[in-house]
Design a protein around this motif. Structure first.
Motif, PDB file in Angstrom:
ATOM      1  N   ILE A 183      -3.380 -14.832   4.299  1.00 53.97           N
ATOM      2  CA  ILE A 183      -2.088 -14.671   3.628  1.00 53.97           C
ATOM      3  C   ILE A 183      -1.189 -13.702   4.402  1.00 53.97           C
ATOM      4  N   THR A 184       0.078 -14.034   4.481  1.00 54.18           N
ATOM      5  CA  THR A 184       1.064 -13.115   5.050  1.00 54.18           C
ATOM      6  C   THR A 184       1.772 -12.380   3.916  1.00 54.18           C
ATOM      7  N   LYS A 244       5.731  -7.632   8.206  1.00 51.84           N
ATOM      8  CA  LYS A 244       4.729  -8.529   7.655  1.00 51.84           C
ATOM      9  C   LYS A 244       3.345  -7.949   7.906  1.00 51.84           C
ATOM     10  N   LEU A 245       2.483  -8.067   6.927  1.00 53.18           N
ATOM     11  CA  LEU A 245       1.088  -7.667   7.054  1.00 53.18           C
ATOM     12  C   LEU A 245       0.222  -8.899   6.838  1.00 53.18           C
ATOM     13  N   THR A 281      -4.145  -6.015   7.685  1.00 49.77           N
ATOM     14  CA  THR A 281      -3.842  -5.530   9.036  1.00 49.77           C
ATOM     15  C   THR A 281      -2.345  -5.644   9.330  1.00 49.77           C
ATOM     16  N   GLY A 282      -1.934  -4.958  10.411  1.00 52.03           N
ATOM     17  CA  GLY A 282      -0.534  -5.017  10.830  1.00 52.03           C
ATOM     18  C   GLY A 282       0.223  -3.724  10.595  1.00 52.03           C
ATOM     19  N   PHE A 283      -0.491  -2.651  10.251  1.00 52.43           N
ATOM     20  CA  PHE A 283       0.175  -1.389   9.914  1.00 52.43           C
ATOM     21  C   PHE A 283       0.788  -0.682  11.124  1.00 52.43           C
ATOM     22  N   PHE A 290       1.053   4.897   2.721  1.00 58.82           N
ATOM     23  CA  PHE A 290       1.173   3.463   3.010  1.00 58.82           C
ATOM     24  C   PHE A 290       0.112   3.096   4.039  1.00 58.82           C
ATOM     25  N   ASN A 291      -1.017   2.607   3.543  1.00 64.13           N
ATOM     26  CA  ASN A 291      -2.132   2.269   4.425  1.00 64.13           C
ATOM     27  C   ASN A 291      -2.989   1.189   3.777  1.00 64.13           C
ATOM     28  N   GLU A 292      -4.011   0.770   4.473  1.00 60.07           N
ATOM     29  CA  GLU A 292      -4.844  -0.335   3.981  1.00 60.07           C
ATOM     30  C   GLU A 292      -5.511  -0.003   2.651  1.00 60.07           C
ATOM     31  N   LYS A 293      -6.070   1.186   2.534  1.00 58.81           N
ATOM     32  CA  LYS A 293      -6.769   1.555   1.298  1.00 58.81           C
ATOM     33  C   LYS A 293      -5.812   1.567   0.112  1.00 58.81           C
ATOM     34  N   MET A 294      -4.621   2.148   0.322  1.00 59.23           N
ATOM     35  CA  MET A 294      -3.648   2.232  -0.764  1.00 59.23           C
ATOM     36  C   MET A 294      -3.251   0.840  -1.250  1.00 59.23           C
ATOM     37  N   LEU A 295      -2.980  -0.068  -0.305  1.00 59.18           N
ATOM     38  CA  LEU A 295      -2.580  -1.415  -0.702  1.00 59.18           C
ATOM     39  C   LEU A 295      -3.740  -2.194  -1.308  1.00 59.18           C
ATOM     40  N   LYS A 296      -4.952  -1.990  -0.782  1.00 57.24           N
ATOM     41  CA  LYS A 296      -6.123  -2.638  -1.373  1.00 57.24           C
ATOM     42  C   LYS A 296      -6.263  -2.259  -2.850  1.00 57.24           C
ATOM     43  N   ASP A 297      -6.147  -0.958  -3.113  1.00 57.22           N
ATOM     44  CA  ASP A 297      -6.256  -0.466  -4.490  1.00 57.22           C
ATOM     45  C   ASP A 297      -5.154  -1.043  -5.369  1.00 57.22           C
TER      46      ASP A 297
END
Length: 354
Positions: free
Chosen positions: A123-124, A169-170, A184-186, A218-225
């Motif tokens: 997914i984008t 886009k991530l 990914t894409g940060f 603004f990072n992978e963990k934050m968005l995952k949560d």
């Protein structure tokens, strides 16, 4: 002759039952190594029938009255995730006079499904818009990426950072059950943010400190949560209509105060699954006396609302949660006392109606 016929019939039966095989390459989930295995070739008619049967089953479905949530997203389709939050805070002074202020925030993003393979979605994530505004004493200031750069120097930096953030886009890898495998894409986002503040933050150390601070929020963990909390609502084990389940999270850094959210599956049907939300933080009180003055403090938080999920896709259609926070502080010397009170009424809406 009878013996020959029996053998012939046995041979026909064996041929009919035998399935052709094909060699395929797959990843061993235990070792992570690529292996080659022989698998049966499915009958085309049977495969088509199975696929149609699976497609007919909605993302939120039940087995013996127990509902589970999956995701059945369509390749090429785009799904919205717009979050709007409004906070109205009222401060009441000891003399009874009140002052109010309002802040609003909108984050817009959407999810475009590129592919679905081996149970995993590619997914984008499109970051499309961001708006912040504050209102007090009859004056409103706002920072909106869809509007021109504000003239106020204090707001220009916020606008530049937000403007650099949107348009990026991530890439999201998510299972059919909603488990986020990776985002990914940060680095490209961080580079744009760094470039956007180059003309504002001259000192290299200050710039590095700012970028590091941005990375923390603004990072992978934050968005995952965030995605797990907003998208995956029904527990993996499944629930029945009327069942309740709770989630707890730290309300303070030390973890001594917890925010508890209780969910109830109200209904499933007519294309939606409806979940009610309640809970909060029970009233906490504290009293300390120093040099003859007693300071009493209390605080509590209550929340309630509704979340609706799309029964067919599993995606969130709407969320509307109200949160009320009340804090009171009283100072007393035994003869007289002064009380200050703060009440915050917040509304959090996901995918608000246009």
């Amino acid at each position: 002759m009878k013996k020959f016929t029996a053998i012939a019939l046995l041979a026909i039966t064996l041929v009919a039952c035998k399935k052709e095989t094909q060699t395929v390459t797959k990843v061993d989930p235990e070792t992570g190594k690529t292996i080659t295995v022989e698998v049966p070739v499915e009958n085309t008619a049977d495969s088509t029938k199975i696929e149609k049967t699976q497609a007919a089953v909605p993302a939120i479905h039940d087995s013996l009255g127990i509902y589970k949530q999956t995701f059945k997203l369509v390749k090429g389709q785009t799904y919205p995730l717009v979050t709007y939050q409004k906070d109205v805070q009222t401060m009441t002074a000891p003399d009874g006079k009140s002052q109010s202020g309002t802040s609003e925030m909108t984050d817009e993003m959407s999810f475009t499904v590129n592919d679905f393979n081996n149970g995993t979605y590619d997914i984008t994530i499109n970051l499309t818009g961001k708006r912040n505004s504050q209102s007090a004493n009859g004056k409103t200031v706002s920072v909106d990426t869809k509007q021109a750069e504000p003239k106020d120097e204090q707001l220009k930096m916020m606008w530049k950072v937000n403007k650099a953030l949107v348009g990026n886009k991530l890439n999201l890898k998510m299972t059919e059950s909603g488990k986020v495998l990776s985002i990914t894409g940060f680095d490209a986002v961080y580079n744009k943010i760094s470039a956007s503040v180059g003309s504002t933050i001259k000192d290299a150390k200050d710039k590095t400190a700012f970028i590091n601070s941005f990375k923390q929020s603004f990072n992978e963990k934050m968005l995952k949560d965030q995605f797990t909390k907003n998208l995956v609502l029904i527990p993996a084990k499944g629930v029945k209509i009327g069942d309740k389940w709770s989630e707890s999270e730290n309300a303070t850094p030390d973890g001594k105060i917890k925010l508890t959210t209780t969910y109830t599956l109200k209904s499933v049907g007519d294309g939606i699954a409806e979940i009610s939300v309640a809970g909060g933080i029970p009233k906490k009180s504290d009293k300390q006396t120093q040099e003859g003055v007693t300071r009493s403090m209390s605080s509590e938080l209550a929340q309630n609302g509704t979340i609706t999920l799309d029964e067919k896709t599993g995606w969130v259609k709407n969320q509307n949660i109200s949160v009320k926070t009340t804090q009171t502080e009283t100072l007393s010397d035994g003869k007289q006392s002064q009380t200050m009170k703060s009440v915050s009424n917040s509304t959090v809406i996901v995918n608000p109606a246009k």
